[in-house]
Design an enzyme around this catalytic site. Structure first.
Site, PDB file in Angstrom:
ATOM      1  CB  SER A  99      -0.930  -0.022   1.208  1.00 50.90           C
ATOM      2  OG  SER A  99      -1.635  -1.231   1.242  1.00 50.90           O
ATOM      3  NE  ARG A 114       5.423  10.605  -2.350  1.00 51.80           N
ATOM      4  CZ  ARG A 114       4.477  10.276  -3.224  1.00 51.80           C
ATOM      5  NH1 ARG A 114       4.777   9.588  -4.290  1.00 51.80           N
ATOM      6  NH2 ARG A 114       3.218  10.622  -3.036  1.00 51.80           N
ATOM      7  CG  ASP A 152      -4.216   0.128   0.150  1.00 54.97           C
ATOM      8  OD1 ASP A 152      -3.896   0.776  -0.868  1.00 54.97           O
ATOM      9  OD2 ASP A 152      -4.323   0.659   1.268  1.00 54.97           O
TER      10      ASP A 152
END
Length: 182
Positions: A99, A114, A152
């Protein structure tokens, strides 16, 4: 108006609700990892068993190996418990819900753009997370092959379509907020 950053997810087919079988999943999304064994029963029905492992603060901002070893240990504990009476002759296949913003060019690959949600683990940004997790599993002789990676939001969309075929969007309101749509 401002720009909304979006990443394509590459889910190429819709679930019908008729799919059946037993699957392993790993959800790594924020404060916990969750390891799940889901059984698709067809007719848009399913059952599942899961364990949750809280991620310690030092793991969230530490070294890459510590993170992947922590996750692999959770998967190993789950398999020991849920498959204790089962002889595992070949690797179990596992989907990996990751996620964080990751670029994908294949279903079993994801390059972390990132860290978000308070994570800052060295040597992961700019790299494919699937081989990192796979190496930790292999090093511990955990009989699992990571065959798919999904965000997710996309996972929520696909899972919801299994039970409710008219679903058009997957939304997450948790450690982070995000959405996915076809």
């Amino acid at each position: 108006g401002g720009n909304i950053p979006m990443i394509p997810g590459w889910v190429m087919d819709f679930p019908t609700g008729k799919e059946t079988g037993e699957y392993l999943a790993l959800d790594f999304g924020g404060t916990n990892i969750r390891v799940v064994k889901v059984t698709l029963l067809g007719n848009s029905k399913f059952t599942f068993i899961n364990d949750k492992f809280s991620i310690p603060d030092d793991i969230r901002t530490g070294k890459s190996d510590d993170l992947w070893n922590f996750i692999a240990n959770g998967v190993g504990k789950f398999i020991e418990k849920e498959f204790k009476d089962t002889e595992i002759n070949e690797k179990l296949v596992m989907g990996f819900t990751f996620s964080y913003p990751a670029s994908q060019s294949a279903i079993n690959q994801g390059v972390l753009q990132r860290w978000t949600k308070g994570f800052d683990v060295d040597d992961v940004e700019g790299n494919d997370v699937v081989p990192m997790l796979q190496k930790a599993l292999d090093d511990k002789s955990i009989p699992v092959e990571v065959t798919a990676l999904i965000n997710d939001t996309t996972g929520t969309l696909v899972a919801s379509m299994y039970t409710h075929p008219d679903t058009i969007m997957g939304l997450i309101f948790g450690t982070g907020v995000n959405g996915a749509y076809y």
